[in-house]
Design a protein around this motif. Structure first.
Motif, mmCIF file in Angstrom:
data_model
loop_
_atom_site.group_PDB
_atom_site.id
_atom_site.type_symbol
_atom_site.label_atom_id
_atom_site.label_comp_id
_atom_site.label_asym_id
_atom_site.label_seq_id
_atom_site.Cartn_x
_atom_site.Cartn_y
_atom_site.Cartn_z
ATOM 1 N N GLY A 1 51.200 -48.727 -22.528
ATOM 2 C CA GLY A 1 50.197 -48.488 -21.515
ATOM 3 C C GLY A 1 50.487 -49.208 -20.214
ATOM 4 N N PRO A 2 49.556 -49.099 -19.266
ATOM 5 C CA PRO A 2 49.779 -49.651 -17.916
ATOM 6 C C PRO A 2 49.996 -51.164 -17.896
ATOM 7 C CG PRO A 2 47.917 -48.130 -17.924
ATOM 8 C CD PRO A 2 48.296 -48.359 -19.353
ATOM 9 N N LEU A 3 49.216 -51.924 -18.690
ATOM 10 C CA LEU A 3 49.352 -53.375 -18.643
ATOM 11 C C LEU A 3 50.707 -53.817 -19.182
ATOM 12 C CD1 LEU A 3 48.114 -56.107 -17.986
ATOM 13 C CD2 LEU A 3 47.138 -56.151 -20.289
ATOM 14 N N GLY A 4 51.144 -53.225 -20.289
ATOM 15 C CA GLY A 4 52.450 -53.571 -20.837
ATOM 16 C C GLY A 4 53.567 -53.268 -19.852
ATOM 17 N N TRP A 5 53.456 -52.102 -19.195
ATOM 18 C CA TRP A 5 54.465 -51.748 -18.174
ATOM 19 C C TRP A 5 54.453 -52.759 -17.040
ATOM 20 C CZ3 TRP A 5 52.952 -50.697 -13.146
ATOM 21 C CH2 TRP A 5 53.989 -50.364 -12.278
ATOM 22 N N ALA A 6 53.259 -53.130 -16.567
ATOM 23 C CA ALA A 6 53.152 -54.047 -15.432
ATOM 24 C C ALA A 6 53.692 -55.430 -15.792
ATOM 25 C CB ALA A 6 51.695 -54.144 -14.981
ATOM 26 N N MET A 7 53.378 -55.909 -16.986
ATOM 27 C CA MET A 7 53.878 -57.231 -17.385
ATOM 28 C C MET A 7 55.397 -57.223 -17.515
ATOM 29 S SD MET A 7 51.273 -59.275 -17.552
ATOM 30 C CE MET A 7 51.979 -60.655 -18.447
ATOM 31 N N ARG A 8 55.945 -56.135 -18.033
ATOM 32 C CA ARG A 8 57.409 -56.046 -18.134
ATOM 33 C C ARG A 8 58.041 -55.963 -16.759
ATOM 34 N NH1 ARG A 8 55.831 -52.662 -22.450
ATOM 35 N NH2 ARG A 8 56.068 -50.803 -21.146
ATOM 36 N N MET A 9 57.410 -55.239 -15.857
ATOM 37 C CA MET A 9 57.937 -55.104 -14.499
ATOM 38 C C MET A 9 57.988 -56.468 -13.801
ATOM 39 S SD MET A 9 59.064 -53.274 -11.947
ATOM 40 C CE MET A 9 58.715 -51.580 -12.395
ATOM 41 N N LEU A 10 56.927 -57.251 -13.922
ATOM 42 C CA LEU A 10 56.905 -58.566 -13.290
ATOM 43 C C LEU A 10 57.892 -59.521 -13.952
ATOM 44 C CD1 LEU A 10 53.049 -59.058 -12.796
ATOM 45 C CD2 LEU A 10 54.729 -58.365 -11.096
ATOM 46 N N HIS A 11 58.028 -59.411 -15.274
ATOM 47 C CA HIS A 11 58.937 -60.305 -15.997
ATOM 48 C C HIS A 11 60.398 -59.995 -15.677
ATOM 49 C CE1 HIS A 11 60.316 -62.926 -19.210
ATOM 50 N NE2 HIS A 11 61.088 -61.954 -19.661
ATOM 51 N N ASN A 12 60.698 -58.720 -15.527
ATOM 52 C CA ASN A 12 62.091 -58.311 -15.321
ATOM 53 C C ASN A 12 62.508 -58.306 -13.857
ATOM 54 O OD1 ASN A 12 62.349 -57.888 -18.099
ATOM 55 N ND2 ASN A 12 61.680 -55.748 -17.939
ATOM 56 N N ASN A 13 61.565 -58.533 -12.959
ATOM 57 C CA ASN A 13 61.877 -58.497 -11.529
ATOM 58 C C ASN A 13 61.357 -59.746 -10.826
ATOM 59 O OD1 ASN A 13 62.969 -55.544 -10.856
ATOM 60 N ND2 ASN A 13 61.293 -55.328 -12.345
ATOM 61 N N PRO A 14 61.865 -60.916 -11.190
ATOM 62 C CA PRO A 14 61.450 -62.132 -10.479
ATOM 63 C C PRO A 14 62.071 -62.173 -9.088
ATOM 64 C CG PRO A 14 63.202 -62.636 -12.012
ATOM 65 C CD PRO A 14 62.871 -61.176 -12.231
ATOM 66 N N LEU A 15 61.456 -62.978 -8.238
ATOM 67 C CA LEU A 15 62.011 -63.117 -6.895
ATOM 68 C C LEU A 15 63.382 -63.772 -6.967
ATOM 69 C CD1 LEU A 15 58.918 -64.253 -4.794
ATOM 70 C CD2 LEU A 15 59.999 -62.004 -4.839
ATOM 71 N N ALA A 16 64.305 -63.295 -6.147
ATOM 72 C CA ALA A 16 65.668 -63.832 -6.121
ATOM 73 C C ALA A 16 65.684 -65.145 -5.351
ATOM 74 C CB ALA A 16 66.611 -62.818 -5.476
ATOM 75 N N PRO A 17 66.708 -65.968 -5.571
ATOM 76 C CA PRO A 17 66.823 -67.205 -4.794
ATOM 77 C C PRO A 17 66.896 -66.899 -3.296
ATOM 78 C CG PRO A 17 68.345 -67.208 -6.651
ATOM 79 C CD PRO A 17 67.787 -65.822 -6.569
ATOM 80 N N LYS B 1 58.487 -53.580 -5.194
ATOM 81 C CA LYS B 1 58.471 -53.088 -6.577
ATOM 82 C C LYS B 1 57.383 -53.780 -7.390
ATOM 83 C CE LYS B 1 62.327 -52.586 -8.758
ATOM 84 N NZ LYS B 1 63.650 -52.884 -9.345
ATOM 85 N N ARG B 2 57.111 -55.040 -7.072
ATOM 86 C CA ARG B 2 56.150 -55.818 -7.853
ATOM 87 C C ARG B 2 54.694 -55.531 -7.495
ATOM 88 N NH1 ARG B 2 57.855 -60.748 -10.284
ATOM 89 N NH2 ARG B 2 55.887 -61.711 -9.624
ATOM 90 N N ALA C 1 52.671 -53.363 -9.875
ATOM 91 C CA ALA C 1 52.486 -54.073 -11.137
ATOM 92 C C ALA C 1 51.465 -55.195 -10.988
ATOM 93 C CB ALA C 1 53.819 -54.629 -11.622
ATOM 94 N N MET C 2 51.477 -55.899 -9.854
ATOM 95 C CA MET C 2 50.528 -56.977 -9.628
ATOM 96 C C MET C 2 49.099 -56.454 -9.563
ATOM 97 S SD MET C 2 52.760 -59.121 -6.808
ATOM 98 C CE MET C 2 51.477 -60.319 -6.465
ATOM 99 N N ILE C 3 48.911 -55.306 -8.928
ATOM 100 C CA ILE C 3 47.574 -54.698 -8.858
ATOM 101 C C ILE C 3 47.103 -54.295 -10.252
ATOM 102 C CG2 ILE C 3 46.275 -52.728 -7.969
ATOM 103 C CD1 ILE C 3 48.088 -52.801 -5.498
ATOM 104 N N THR C 4 48.006 -53.729 -11.042
ATOM 105 C CA THR C 4 47.660 -53.315 -12.405
ATOM 106 C C THR C 4 47.272 -54.516 -13.259
ATOM 107 O OG1 THR C 4 49.209 -51.464 -12.228
ATOM 108 C CG2 THR C 4 48.482 -52.080 -14.441
ATOM 109 N N VAL C 5 48.038 -55.595 -13.148
ATOM 110 C CA VAL C 5 47.729 -56.803 -13.917
ATOM 111 C C VAL C 5 46.384 -57.387 -13.489
ATOM 112 C CG1 VAL C 5 48.437 -59.190 -14.322
ATOM 113 C CG2 VAL C 5 50.125 -57.366 -14.424
ATOM 114 N N ALA C 6 46.118 -57.404 -12.181
ATOM 115 C CA ALA C 6 44.843 -57.933 -11.694
ATOM 116 C C ALA C 6 43.662 -57.161 -12.268
ATOM 117 C CB ALA C 6 44.815 -57.900 -10.172
#
Length: 609
Positions: A360-376, A390-391, A394-399
């Motif tokens: 579902g949407p929350l699982g997708w959003a959590m995976r998106m945030l986990h797999n796409n951290p900010l780069a150095p 891209k985030r 996902a951030m709106i969905t998690v909120a």
């Protein structure tokens, strides 16, 4: 109809803070009122979200206040604004800003405060900045001044605790202390439905329906309505609920379902199933400090008294000696372990890992945030800008969905291995655990009291947020300073009640996770006593026109019932002390914030004549 177009920005900002105040009210006050039911496991967290949102909106829209006081609790004199609509708009905008910022900060840090008291304090601060301290009503003022607020802070929790303790002791004497409590629980349930129905009806009459004017009816009319509703519940429960509950809990009929309730007396003759189980098919109401989906070693038992003996629920118990005989510091020194912050981070990481496995949407959003951290590198670099884009979805969905999926029970019991976790183990060990079949009887009573409390809150307390907004809107629309009262359009009630529900659903978990089981051990019989005790206290204060916070009453009731375990050790006094400190700080902090904002804006240099 004049419109103060030069104050469009003030109206826009005031609207924004009115919505924020309603959001905070839902995330703080409403979440606190439902925390008792969730902690007792009478309803699931998701059911509480749905029922709370429905009854809050129903109460606000159907019988909510259609007029709102322009000077909250008469703290500021009307002539302080000198018939200047612009100053009045600015004053209530600053009051909403100060109150909402304070409540938002407290909610973020899981500190419960009263939204109503925050707004009243903010209005007082604005009054000091606008008219001077001498013009603010610091005394009693017929129960509407700041003196009455201070009185409510101390008296309401104490009185509520007394009422709740009395009700729970009545349940203990009638049911819990019997050698065979189950028949007593079943056959006396109509009496407690009578008590709950009468209290809830009085709550609607006196606190929840100002638009209907039921509290202005003759005494005989009010008595007839309340006793009629309570008596009706008594009769209906005796005819339909008692035989259904008897078949489910005493006969241990695993085939009976909720839709069999209309069969009523015919259930007495319903044959018991061929396969008889040892326990009835009811939920397990024990507080367990164990994540069932977690196979790691970081789990624990919670000691609970059963018939005077301490039993353990869960696995890998902390030795009883460390829980009772040794101090917290000695136990911590004897067992090397991770720091508190490391335990919290570990528990949160496990929870987030479970969410990432969801569909579902929350699982997708959590995976998106986990797999796409900010780069150095800096945030404005092109690679990070692309990642942020891209985030954002996902951030709106998690909120929107994170709060609904939060594990309240795991959060309430504390993290194993930390000082808080061991503290809660000791608190629970002093609470007697009664049979689940007995507790199940009171879960239905608690649902009634919780839904009624939400209805009354939506009908009455929505005015705390809509009142200042209605004043701002009236002054902006007509160009005249609002007088003693302002009409509240139905669309404003609908918008704010919806915003309040959104606050409960998306952010209420921050308050729920520290209320309830982090104060004392909860169960349906305890929880229903707490809610009825709080409702009686609110009714009592309303009769004398004294300001009172429903949330403070439920907190006092929680402590009162906790003490009924026979020892002060059954209450987490550290949490109670933090709550009391946050209540006391509300008045100076919210008032100072609002007053400073008003003073700066009102006296800011301007260059237009």
């Amino acid at each position: 109809m004049a419109v103060l177009s030069e104050y469009n920005y003030v109206f826009a900002i005031g609207t924004l803070f009115a919505l924020l105040d309603a959001y905070n009210n839902g995330a703080n006050d409403v979440a606190n009122s439902w925390a008792t039911s969730v902690s007792s496991r009478s309803v699931t967290y998701q059911q509480a979200m749905v029922l709370g949102a429905v009854f809050e909106m129903l109460g606000a829209i159907t019988v909510g206040a259609r007029t709102a006081s322009t000077i909250k609790n008469k703290i500021i004199p009307l002539d302080a604004f000198q018939d200047n609509a612009g100053v009045q708009m600015l004053a209530f905008t600053c009051a909403l800003a100060g109150a909402s910022m304070w409540v938002m900060w407290c909610t973020r840090h899981s500190a419960h405060v009263s939204s109503s008291y925050s707004l009243i304090s903010a209005v007082a601060g604005v009054g000091v900045a606008t008219a001077g301290a001498a013009q603010v009503e610091w005394g009693w003022n017929g129960g509407q001044g700041l003196g009455a607020i201070f009185a409510g802070l101390g008296l309401a929790p104490l009185i509520s605790g007394g009422f709740a303790a009395t009700i729970f002791m009545l349940i203990k004497l009638i049911v819990h202390l019997r050698k065979n409590p189950m028949p007593w629980a079943v056959y006396t349930s109509p009496f407690f439905f009578l008590v709950a129905g009468t209290i809830c009806t009085l709550s609607v009459v006196y606190k929840g329906s100002p638009n209907l004017g039921l509290n202005k009816k003759p005494a005989w009319y009010i008595a007839s309505v309340t006793l009629g509703v309570g008596g009706g519940l008594f009769v209906l429960s005796a005819i339909f609920f008692v035989p259904w509950l008897y078949a489910k809990t005493i006969k241990k009929d695993h085939t009976i379902r909720f839709w069999h309730l209309p069969l009523g007396p015919m259930l007495w003759r319903r044959p018991a199933p061929a396969e008889v189980h040892e326990h009835a098919n009811v939920p397990d109401y024990a507080v367990i400090q164990k994540d069932h989906d977690d196979d790691s070693t970081h789990s624990s038992e919670v000691g609970v008294k059963v018939g005077g003996n301490v039993t353990k629920v869960g696995v890998q118990a902390t030795p009883e000696k460390s829980s009772h005989d040794r101090s917290l510091a000695e136990a911590e020194a004897a067992t090397p372990q991770m720091s508190y912050k490391e335990r919290v981070a570990e528990a949160q990481a496990r929870f987030h890992a479970k969410l990432r496995k969801k569909r579902g949407p929350l699982g997708w959003a959590m995976r998106m945030l986990h797999n796409n951290p900010l780069a150095p590198g800096e945030i404005y670099e092109l690679k990070n800008i692309k990642i942020i884009l891209k985030r954002i979805p996902a951030m709106i969905t998690v909120a929107a969905l994170y709060g609904v999926n939060y594990d309240i029970h795991a959060a309430q019991t504390g993290i194993h291995g930390t000082p808080e976790g061991r503290r809660m183990e000791r608190v629970y060990s002093h609470a007697t655990k009664y049979p689940n079949e007995v507790e199940h009887t009171y879960s239905y009573i608690q649902v009634i009291t919780a839904c009624t409390a939400s209805f009354a809150h939506g009908a009455n307390d929505i005015g705390n947020a809509v009142g200042p907004w209605a004043v701002i809107y009236s002054a902006w629309k007509t160009g005249d300073a609002a007088k003693s009262s302002a009409e509240v359009p139905i669309w404003q009630l609908a918008v704010l009640s919806a915003t309040l529900s959104v606050g409960l659903i998306t952010y209420g978990y921050n308050i729920m996770k520290v209320m309830g089981n982090k104060i004392t051990y909860h169960s349906p019989s305890r929880g229903s006593s707490m809610e009825m005790g709080a409702a009686i206290t609110v009714l009592l204060f309303s009769q004398y026109k004294l300001p009172v916070s429903t949330s403070m009453c439920i907190t006092g009731a929680t402590v009162g019932v906790g003490l009924c375990n026979g020892t002060w050790r059954a209450v987490n006094w550290q949490r109670v002390g933090l709550l009391g400190f946050s209540w006391l700080m509300t008045i100076p902090v919210a008032g100072t914030l609002a007053g400073c904002i008003m003073g700066v804006v009102l006296n800011a240099p301007h260059f237009l004549s």
